[in-house]
Design a protein around this motif. Structure first.
Motif, PDB file in Angstrom:
ATOM      1  N   GLU A   1      -4.662  -2.976   3.360  1.00 21.60           N
ATOM      2  CA  GLU A   1      -5.168  -1.728   2.786  1.00 21.60           C
ATOM      3  C   GLU A   1      -4.719  -0.518   3.599  1.00 21.60           C
ATOM      4  O   GLU A   1      -4.312   0.506   3.043  1.00 21.60           O
TER       5      GLU A   1
ATOM      6  N   ASN B   1      -0.852  -0.077   3.299  1.00 16.07           N
ATOM      7  CA  ASN B   1      -0.384   0.035   1.910  1.00 16.07           C
ATOM      8  C   ASN B   1       0.872  -0.812   1.706  1.00 16.07           C
ATOM      9  O   ASN B   1       1.783  -0.429   0.968  1.00 16.07           O
TER      10      ASN B   1
ATOM     11  N   ARG C   1     -12.265   2.977   2.603  1.00 14.37           N
ATOM     12  CA  ARG C   1     -12.212   1.623   2.060  1.00 14.37           C
ATOM     13  C   ARG C   1     -12.264   1.687   0.542  1.00 14.37           C
ATOM     14  O   ARG C   1     -12.720   2.659  -0.047  1.00 14.37           O
ATOM     15  N   LYS C   2     -11.819   0.605  -0.098  1.00 17.68           N
ATOM     16  CA  LYS C   2     -11.849   0.496  -1.558  1.00 17.68           C
ATOM     17  C   LYS C   2     -12.905  -0.502  -1.974  1.00 17.68           C
ATOM     18  O   LYS C   2     -13.151  -1.477  -1.273  1.00 17.68           O
TER      19      LYS C   2
END
Length: 298
Positions: A46, A49, A183-184
């Motif tokens: 994350e 990427n 964060r996702k």
């Protein structure tokens, strides 16, 4: 202390591309001069990427180069892999020893022969890194990327044993002085945050360095540009971390260096009216003064 570890990566690491971003991501989590930190494979994917394969290959390359070491007998929260930057730790120890009596003393550049300080594992526990217990398998011995799964659901961790960290989950920073990372969400896509909550991630920081904006603006100028961006975006609706990152990069690219006219100004940052008046009161007073001024036609 993560600043010193990142500085070592910027100035002395021979890593490139994705490997450099992975090393910066681990260095960003370093809480003290021992340069040890924990990170999961998903968090590295994350933050950089990059693809899963690219991150795995980067970890393998860093371990082979000696710039990253997998601490096989230790683990972080939720069985995440524990890493150490041994050459960064050696460099920080060398600097500390050389500047002990004279802070301005010259320090020789780092070499591979610089001794790496012994790891004090008891100090790591306060940062969420604990020895592995029982007979559970150690996937990090086979793959530097480590485990991704959480603790077993069938055998809960005993109270006051195993992993204990004041932050609780991997999403929280290891060092309380460091900001919470972007964060996702796992089920609802990218989580929305405000501009004030968004933090500059390692990939964006690397972009600023590679594009020359850090050199052009300087650290103080970059911080000032960041503060102005946050002030202008304070009232904007929440966005995803990737959207804020793109907007922040666009802003920094257009920002002028210190000493040149700024493209943006903080809201309400013009000269303060005299006498503690508001801007509207100052304009009214100026108009009244102009009306009372003799014109010569009386």
């Amino acid at each position: 202390m993560s600043v010193d570890a990142r500085e070592w990566v910027w100035k002395h690491s021979s890593s490139r591309g994705t490997a450099r971003l992975v090393l910066l991501s681990v260095a960003d989590r370093v809480p003290d001069e021992q340069c040890a930190a924990w990170a999961s494979l998903s968090s590295l994917i994350e933050r950089t990427n990059a693809s899963r394969t690219a991150v795995r290959d980067a970890l393998t390359s860093l371990v082979q180069s000696g710039e990253l070491k997998v601490l096989d007998h230790l683990q972080g929260p939720q069985r995440t892999t524990a890493y150490r930057l041994p050459r960064a730790a050696a460099w920080l120890a060398k600097v500390a020893a050389a500047t002990w009596e004279d802070p301005d003393a010259y320090v020789e550049p780092p070499t591979e022969s610089d001794p790496v300080p012994e790891l004090d594992e008891t100090r790591l526990r306060r940062h969420g890194i604990w020895p592995k217990e029982g007979t559970e398998s150690d996937p990090s011995r086979r793959n530097p990327a480590g485990a991704e799964s959480g603790p077993s659901r069938r055998i809960p961790t005993p109270r006051r044993a195993g992993i204990r960290t004041a932050q609780g989950t991997e999403s929280n920073p290891q060092n309380r002085r460091e900001p919470k990372v972007n964060r996702k969400g796992s089920s609802s896509g990218a989580a929305l945050t405000s501009a004030g909550e968004w933090q500059v991630d390692p990939a964006t920081e690397a972009w600023a360095h590679q594009q020359g904006h850090l050199t052009r603006l300087g650290k103080d100028g970059l911080r000032a540009a960041d503060a102005k961006w946050r002030a202008h975006r304070a009232d904007w609706k929440p966005r995803s971390a990737s959207a804020w990152a793109a907007d922040w990069r666009s802003w920094i690219a257009r920002e002028h260096a210190p000493g040149r006219p700024n493209l943006y100004a903080l809201p309400g940052s013009g000269p303060a009216p005299a006498g503690g008046m508001t801007r509207a009161e100052a304009h009214t007073a100026a108009l009244l003064a102009a009306l009372d001024e003799p014109t010569g036609t009386e």
